[in-house]
Scaffold this active site. Structure first.
Site, short mmCIF file in Angstrom:
data_model
loop_
_atom_site.label_atom_id
_atom_site.label_comp_id
_atom_site.label_asym_id
_atom_site.label_seq_id
_atom_site.Cartn_x
_atom_site.Cartn_y
_atom_site.Cartn_z
N GLU A 56 54.54 29.67 38.37
CA GLU A 56 53.24 29.81 39.04
C GLU A 56 53.16 31.10 39.85
OE1 GLU A 56 54.29 25.32 39.51
OE2 GLU A 56 55.36 27.22 39.29
N CYS B 68 54.50 26.77 45.58
CA CYS B 68 53.49 27.17 44.59
C CYS B 68 52.12 26.59 44.92
CB CYS B 68 53.94 26.78 43.19
SG CYS B 68 55.44 27.67 42.69
N CYS C 163 55.44 22.84 43.12
CA CYS C 163 56.17 22.53 44.35
C CYS C 163 55.31 22.94 45.55
CB CYS C 163 57.50 23.27 44.36
SG CYS C 163 57.34 25.06 44.57
N HIS D 81 59.15 31.33 40.45
CA HIS D 81 58.63 30.19 39.70
C HIS D 81 57.52 30.68 38.78
CE1 HIS D 81 59.90 26.83 42.75
NE2 HIS D 81 60.88 27.70 42.51
#
Length: 148
Positions: free
Chosen positions: A58, A89, A86, A56
């Protein structure tokens, strides 16, 4: 005189990363980390390219930022991300001890706030809704194209 940039300014930079993801057929989420009013890391989703569900924006930007700083804590840094993090993260941001998290669009299905708002470090400031429409529209356009 030191120029101080706004959350809008930095979210526009994160949005540039989201557009890169969109152009690469990745879920269009972009992120940057800012320290002392300077961008020290940039990333966008790369789960397809890297064949890695943890890639992701992040997670990638945390790795880049900690490498830049030479330490694992980002307690003087701000994360700007185009979509609400999410749970994974948010958990990583807890361990990085981010000073501030600024996100654009909310994620009603998978965002951390739906599950448990205190997933972030207790000292982390949260700001949401910066460029919310633009960030949300990019995601909507992406997913509509996938359904057609």
């Amino acid at each position: 005189m030191l120029s101080v940039f706004s959350d809008d300014h930095f979210m526009k930079e994160a949005f540039k990363e989201a557009k890169k993801a969109f152009d690469e057929d990745e879920v269009p989420v972009g992120a940057i980390v800012v320290c002392d009013n300077k961008i020290i890391a940039r990333a966008h989703n790369m789960t397809e390219r890297l064949n890695d569900v943890t890639a992701h924006a992040e997670m990638l930007v945390f790795t880049s930022a900690t490498d830049f700083l030479g330490g694992k804590y980002l307690n003087e840094c701000t994360l700007y991300v185009t979509l609400e993090p999410c749970v994974m993260c948010a958990g990583a941001s807890y361990w990085a001890q981010l000073k501030k998290v600024v996100y654009g669009a909310s994620d009603e299905k998978r965002g951390f706030a739906k599950h448990q708002e205190n997933l972030l470090h207790p000292k982390t400031e949260i700001v949401n809704g910066i460029m919310e429409k633009e960030c949300g529209d990019l995601l909507t356009t992406f997913f509509k194209s996938k359904r057609n």
